[in-house]
Write an enzyme that holds these catalytic residues in place. Sequence first.
Site, PDB file in Angstrom:
ATOM      1  N   GLN B 254       0.654  -1.092   0.220  1.00 30.56           N
ATOM      2  CA  GLN B 254       0.317   0.381  -0.442  1.00 30.56           C
ATOM      3  C   GLN B 254       0.926   1.253   0.004  1.00 30.56           C
ATOM      4  O   GLN B 254       0.733   2.179  -0.752  1.00 30.56           O
ATOM      5  CB  GLN B 254      -0.510  -0.113   1.404  1.00 30.56           C
ATOM      6  CG  GLN B 254      -2.438   0.690   1.049  1.00 30.56           C
ATOM      7  CD  GLN B 254      -2.847   0.578  -0.173  1.00 30.56           C
ATOM      8  OE1 GLN B 254      -3.388  -0.663  -0.585  1.00 30.56           O
ATOM      9  NE2 GLN B 254      -3.739   1.515  -0.869  1.00 30.56           N
ATOM     10  N   HIS B 257       2.725   3.037  -2.659  1.00 29.10           N
ATOM     11  CA  HIS B 257       1.275   3.239  -4.298  1.00 29.10           C
ATOM     12  C   HIS B 257       1.509   5.078  -4.447  1.00 29.10           C
ATOM     13  O   HIS B 257       1.955   5.595  -5.315  1.00 29.10           O
ATOM     14  CB  HIS B 257       0.405   3.495  -3.607  1.00 29.10           C
ATOM     15  CG  HIS B 257      -0.698   2.290  -4.248  1.00 29.10           C
ATOM     16  ND1 HIS B 257      -0.836   2.020  -5.539  1.00 29.10           N
ATOM     17  CD2 HIS B 257      -1.429   1.205  -4.109  1.00 29.10           C
ATOM     18  CE1 HIS B 257      -1.371   1.485  -5.812  1.00 29.10           C
ATOM     19  NE2 HIS B 257      -2.115   0.302  -4.901  1.00 29.10           N
ATOM     20  N   GLU B 322      -9.915   2.050   3.735  1.00 29.77           N
ATOM     21  CA  GLU B 322     -10.263   1.841   2.265  1.00 29.77           C
ATOM     22  C   GLU B 322     -10.127  -0.098   1.905  1.00 29.77           C
ATOM     23  O   GLU B 322     -10.973  -0.361   1.894  1.00 29.77           O
ATOM     24  CB  GLU B 322      -9.585   2.614   1.069  1.00 29.77           C
ATOM     25  CG  GLU B 322      -9.776   1.626  -0.657  1.00 29.77           C
ATOM     26  CD  GLU B 322      -8.723   2.911  -0.671  1.00 29.77           C
ATOM     27  OE1 GLU B 322      -7.331   2.926  -0.771  1.00 29.77           O
ATOM     28  OE2 GLU B 322      -8.686   2.556  -2.416  1.00 29.77           O
ATOM     29  N   HIS B 323      -8.940  -0.313   2.555  1.00 32.26           N
ATOM     30  CA  HIS B 323      -8.919  -1.551   2.179  1.00 32.26           C
ATOM     31  C   HIS B 323      -8.679  -1.781   3.930  1.00 32.26           C
ATOM     32  O   HIS B 323      -7.911  -1.383   4.638  1.00 32.26           O
ATOM     33  CB  HIS B 323      -7.278  -1.900   1.611  1.00 32.26           C
ATOM     34  CG  HIS B 323      -7.445  -1.588   0.266  1.00 32.26           C
ATOM     35  ND1 HIS B 323      -6.950  -0.440   0.251  1.00 32.26           N
ATOM     36  CD2 HIS B 323      -7.765  -2.081  -0.817  1.00 32.26           C
ATOM     37  CE1 HIS B 323      -6.914   0.132  -1.302  1.00 32.26           C
ATOM     38  NE2 HIS B 323      -7.247  -1.554  -1.621  1.00 32.26           N
ATOM     39  N   ASP B 356      -6.442  -5.579  -5.403  1.00 36.17           N
ATOM     40  CA  ASP B 356      -5.763  -5.082  -6.100  1.00 36.17           C
ATOM     41  C   ASP B 356      -6.150  -5.689  -7.805  1.00 36.17           C
ATOM     42  O   ASP B 356      -6.275  -5.010  -9.160  1.00 36.17           O
ATOM     43  CB  ASP B 356      -4.826  -4.843  -6.490  1.00 36.17           C
ATOM     44  CG  ASP B 356      -5.075  -3.850  -4.904  1.00 36.17           C
ATOM     45  OD1 ASP B 356      -5.949  -3.561  -4.727  1.00 36.17           O
ATOM     46  OD2 ASP B 356      -3.899  -4.432  -4.954  1.00 36.17           O
ATOM     47  N   HIS B 415     -53.240  19.641  -6.331  1.00 38.22           N
ATOM     48  CA  HIS B 415     -52.983  18.118  -6.664  1.00 38.22           C
ATOM     49  C   HIS B 415     -54.292  18.062  -6.167  1.00 38.22           C
ATOM     50  O   HIS B 415     -54.281  16.946  -6.417  1.00 38.22           O
ATOM     51  CB  HIS B 415     -51.648  18.096  -5.371  1.00 38.22           C
ATOM     52  CG  HIS B 415     -50.488  18.431  -5.629  1.00 38.22           C
ATOM     53  ND1 HIS B 415     -49.914  19.565  -6.337  1.00 38.22           N
ATOM     54  CD2 HIS B 415     -49.104  17.957  -5.700  1.00 38.22           C
ATOM     55  CE1 HIS B 415     -48.851  19.710  -6.379  1.00 38.22           C
ATOM     56  NE2 HIS B 415     -47.951  18.357  -6.454  1.00 38.22           N
TER      57      HIS B 415
END
Lengths: 436, 436
Positions: B254, B257, B322-323, B356, B415
């Site tokens: 991770q 990245h 996220e993960h 991934d 209405h």
Amino acid sequence: MKVQSSSEFKLQREVEYGTPEQNQTVKEIVAAIKKEGDTALLRYTERFDGVTLTPDALRVTPKELEAAYSRVEESFVTAIRAAAVNIRSFHARQKRNSWMDLQPDGTILGQIIRPLKRVGVYVPGGKAAYPSSVLMNVIPAQIAGVPEIVMVTPPATGGKAGIDPYILVAAAEAGVHEIYRVGGAQAIAALAFGTESIEPVDKICGPGNIYVALAKREVYGAVDIDSIAGPSEIVVLADDSAEPGYVAADLLSQAEHDEMASAILVTPSHELAYAVAAEVERQLLELPRQSIARASVEAYGAIIIVEDIEEGISVVNRLAPEHLEIVTADPMGLLGSIENAGAIFLGPYSSEPVGDYFAGPNHIIPTNGTARFSSPVDVDDFIKKSSLIYYSKEALLRDGHSIIELARREGLEGHARAIEIRLENEGKGGDSHGEQ
Amino acid sequence: MKVQSSSEFKLQREVEYGTPEQNQTVKEIVAAIKKEGDTALLRYTERFDGVTLTPDALRVTPKELEAAYSRVEESFVTAIRAAAVNIRSFHARQKRNSWMDLQPDGTILGQIIRPLKRVGVYVPGGKAAYPSSVLMNVIPAQIAGVPEIVMVTPPATGGKAGIDPYILVAAAEAGVHEIYRVGGAQAIAALAFGTESIEPVDKICGPGNIYVALAKREVYGAVDIDSIAGPSEIVVLADDSAEPGYVAADLLSQAEHDEMASAILVTPSHELAYAVAAEVERQLLELPRQSIARASVEAYGAIIIVEDIEEGISVVNRLAPEHLEIVTADPMGLLGSIENAGAIFLGPYSSEPVGDYFAGPNHIIPTNGTARFSSPVDVDDFIKKSSLIYYSKEALLRDGHSIIELARREGLEGHARAIEIRLENEGKGGDSHGEQ
């Protein structure tokens, strides 16, 4: 109402983004609430609503909720209960289960569906205080399983002190018991960031004035928000079989919402076109909200004459209306051709107010042509999904080399090594599928 | 990597909104494309990508797509095909049907599910050109049934002229055949508003640099967009049963990245904490992207020691990563307690790169704590729903008075009258249930 051909017709669409001053005001309010909490919340409530509160008076008490029932008619309670039953029943069909895909090698993949934990519903005060909108925002969240639903609404309604009792009864009927008497941008900021008295939420929904809309945009990211609604729209696609009086009444029920509402008839029938135009004039004269409806009809209304129903359908798909009524001899036969419409009402008895109040589907529907890519509010708006990956050793040993290949092509050696270290350790000897 | 207690730990989160100059540039580009179409598109492509094109050279030809296959390894094609099979199979399980609720009185209510008509996928050039992201954006749209999927990508990759052949092969394998060599804010504007060469789309997805992100924000409303991704994150929740080398490798996968990526271990085990810290140091030294990973680990990485797994779970739910990897003796036993996580990886073999690239679930997952209220990309992101209301005469005669009651309470007489005119006409004599 002007009768015109489809080539003459040009759609007017406007979106309000607020003035720079309004944007600046909202930014200041949000920053103050974030920094000062209740202190700022009470200060703005005094300034904008003219109501002086102490922190412990922010929350509506069970007693007030109870008292609201004695201030509304029995017939209202009966009607809103019946509507709530229908809305619950429709939205209950949207609920989805978490699911798993169990593979023979022991791998489990899936999607976990969970409700949001805490949702805030904004309910405007004044003339825009609609009990039906309380149900339409709260019930889908409840069906999704949201355990905490909180409502905020201004402490005064149209010049009168106190919250509209119809709103309080609708909240109680929907099952909301955490209600705060705050409104405007300050209420949105309090929901997003929390104060001493109000716990922060995960999502804010509900309509409001320009300050509320700008505040929702401002806090988006810290929390989720629903879409910012534009003016309401209806398109009626009709042929000779339609009753002009019904069509005109339905167009006007949309037009009375606000001056920017849009009501459009699309028809291949000259006869219907002129009959509806005459009916609109006749019915307009008797409407209490005549001036609003007339302004809407003149600025954004139209009767469009098309060659045939097929051309009518292509006009509808281009407009992507919030509400579409199909009043033709065989309306179901046209349903497959409708690409873009938020809510579709079929046949002579599906007058739009049936959907606004009662049938069950949500009345919060994409406006301004966004039905091209968005959807009415439903249970999905109050859930979140998590992917689940439980990979088996067997699967990793089998697929590891492909994963390494893809990671290396993307230059992500660390990704490749995370797999490789396992293949190296487990592949030799550790592999229960290896030969002895 | 610093080992600390949960009370010492403070999450650093930053969101990039661009400088005022970047925002101004993007506004100008979008306005120019809207006004001048291809002319502006080609001008910006020349200015920003250094590539001079004619309008008919914008689109990638079938020949170029074919030629790309000869520029990539056979093993890559095999691996990406295997990944595509898994991604298709997982997303196919998300597809939903339109449904109807047929009531005994003849009323039909329902939800119609349709694919979006045309979707644009942005694929960055340079080092961020990830073939796997092509699959993750395109396949869910295909499964949803989107008939037109179009890709845009800059005409040069990392200083070299031409589109990365791995990207082209991934596009061809995913089944995208309409590809334009344009990038940046100008490509986003072209997708949103159309030019002479590029038809406008209904939704734009895919990652990009700050100009692309700002352009997506700018065109939102005219079209739908996916969420703007923040830096990638992983949290590993582990106990003594975890292998320190695996945990360290996953954290680093991770961290490599980008410098702002966040990799966090949460564990009640002091032994594991220090063993992972040592392994991270050891493995870092061998990583090609060592400097990026080290910067990430130092600024946003952490090893948090908690009292017990229960406290660990509450840290995870607060982070809403996220993960999330759960590497404990019985990971399935903890799944029910996880409230907030985009993708959950269970057990020692579910290394994050498995998800991934390969397992099937989408790798586009909510970042920055937004897993609290949002979800990984899936088929739902490429559909739109329409409500269906076909009310029967019997139902309208039965429910009409409740609808009128609710409309009048909201002050919407138009209405009420749309219902009333039908009750008046149909109620007398027209009511087949009336007594003779």
